[in-house]
Design an enzyme around this catalytic site. Structure first.
Site, PDB file in Angstrom:
ATOM      1  N   ASP A  33     -52.641  22.812 -13.951  1.00 45.34           N
ATOM      2  CA  ASP A  33     -54.088  22.821 -14.147  1.00 45.34           C
ATOM      3  C   ASP A  33     -54.496  24.179 -14.705  1.00 45.34           C
ATOM      4  OD1 ASP A  33     -57.033  22.662 -13.628  1.00 45.34           O
ATOM      5  OD2 ASP A  33     -56.463  20.904 -12.451  1.00 45.34           O
ATOM      6  N   THR A  37     -62.075  23.295 -14.934  1.00 45.49           N
ATOM      7  CA  THR A  37     -63.004  22.442 -14.175  1.00 45.49           C
ATOM      8  C   THR A  37     -62.445  22.116 -12.792  1.00 45.49           C
ATOM      9  OG1 THR A  37     -62.088  20.422 -15.186  1.00 45.49           O
ATOM     10  CG2 THR A  37     -64.015  21.408 -16.230  1.00 45.49           C
ATOM     11  N   LEU A  77     -53.997  13.446 -15.336  1.00 48.47           N
ATOM     12  CA  LEU A  77     -55.412  13.469 -14.958  1.00 48.47           C
ATOM     13  C   LEU A  77     -56.106  14.690 -15.544  1.00 48.47           C
ATOM     14  CD1 LEU A  77     -53.700  12.163 -12.369  1.00 48.47           C
ATOM     15  CD2 LEU A  77     -55.999  12.012 -11.424  1.00 48.47           C
ATOM     16  N   TYR A 149     -65.563  12.690 -25.017  1.00 48.82           N
ATOM     17  CA  TYR A 149     -64.821  12.202 -23.853  1.00 48.82           C
ATOM     18  C   TYR A 149     -64.320  10.782 -24.084  1.00 48.82           C
ATOM     19  CZ  TYR A 149     -63.804  11.061 -18.948  1.00 48.82           C
ATOM     20  OH  TYR A 149     -63.194  10.682 -17.771  1.00 48.82           O
ATOM     21  N   LYS A 153     -60.250   9.759 -24.507  1.00 48.08           N
ATOM     22  CA  LYS A 153     -59.546   8.835 -23.614  1.00 48.08           C
ATOM     23  C   LYS A 153     -59.027   7.621 -24.379  1.00 48.08           C
ATOM     24  CE  LYS A 153     -59.868  10.834 -19.551  1.00 48.08           C
ATOM     25  NZ  LYS A 153     -58.662  11.236 -18.783  1.00 48.08           N
ATOM     26  N   ARG A 190     -72.599  12.416 -12.339  1.00 49.05           N
ATOM     27  CA  ARG A 190     -72.431  10.974 -12.385  1.00 49.05           C
ATOM     28  C   ARG A 190     -73.223  10.312 -11.263  1.00 49.05           C
ATOM     29  NH1 ARG A 190     -65.994  11.127 -13.514  1.00 49.05           N
ATOM     30  NH2 ARG A 190     -66.243  13.006 -12.253  1.00 49.05           N
TER      31      ARG A 190
END
Length: 229
Positions: A33, A37, A77, A149, A153, A190
């Site tokens: 990572d 974020t 991820l 985004y 994806k 979200r």
């Protein structure tokens, strides 16, 4: 038998829960990572575990485990996921969906490892079919602000399947919808986090800033469960 699993984006909200579950299962986990974020706090309880390793790196630029030990599974991820995060990092979001995914697929191919692509319901764009089924192709806008985004994806899914068809890599794709639970940032942006923040403030509960609840929503609670990378 204990497996060695690479979790890219493992210090993020969902990634850290996956790391927890894999450690509980008895696996060795390599968490990669860049902490742009994600947060070290999400995996702080694992940092001194003998079967957990944190590598701070941007997988769009480098995927290096520092050894030649076997890898049994690679879970991707790695990506900004909340609207505020990916809108603030549009080029990084596109890079991790393309170059980052390619590098992680190469790692899986080199080790003949299982590859899991964590995708999103956003691949359907602004859907006209509810609920969405996998055969639905979506209603997409490839040039809008959110496309960084969505298209990242969609490309990552395409890359995953191309490598599977070309090189026979064992792959899986999970299209994850709204998810909530411990370690979710209040500023995630979200629907569930917005509901919680609005409720705590005593504000009316709206699904989006226009005040209109425009489509059905499904939410998944992140909790320990069965994991098969």
């Amino acid at each position: 038998m204990s497996r060695r699993v690479v979790v890219a984006g493992g210090a993020g909200f969902l990634g850290s829960h996956l790391c927890d579950r894999l450690i509980e299962r008895g696996d060795h986990v390599v968490c990669m990572d860049d902490l742009s974020t994600g947060s070290k706090e999400n995996v702080a309880h694992l940092l001194h575990h003998e079967r957990f390793t944190l590598i701070v790196t941007n997988v769009s630029e480098k995927v290096d485990l520092g050894d030649t030990d076997r890898v049994d599974a690679v879970c991707n991820l790695a990506s900004p996921a909340s609207p505020p995060a990916y809108l603030a990092r549009p080029l990084d979001t596109l890079a991790v969906g393309s170059e980052g995914t390619r590098r992680l697929l190469e790692l899986a191919r080199a080790h003949e490892a299982r590859f899991l692509m964590a995708s999103t319901s956003e691949v359907y764009g602004d859907p006209e079919v509810h609920p969405q089924v996998e055969s639905y192709r979506g209603n997409v806008d490839p040039t809008g602000p959110r496309s960084v985004y969505d298209e990242a994806k969609r490309f990552a899914e395409s890359m995953t399947m191309a490598v599977h068809r070309t090189h026979g890599v064992d792959v899986g794709i999970a299209r994850i919808f709204n998810t909530y639970g411990p370690r979710l940032s209040p500023g995630d942006g979200r629907v569930v986090s917005n509901f919680v923040v609005q409720a705590l403030r005593g504000d009316p509960l709206f699904a989006d800033r226009s005040g209109q609840h425009r489509q059905p929503r499904r939410a998944i609670h992140a909790r320990p469960g069965r994991v098969r990378p």
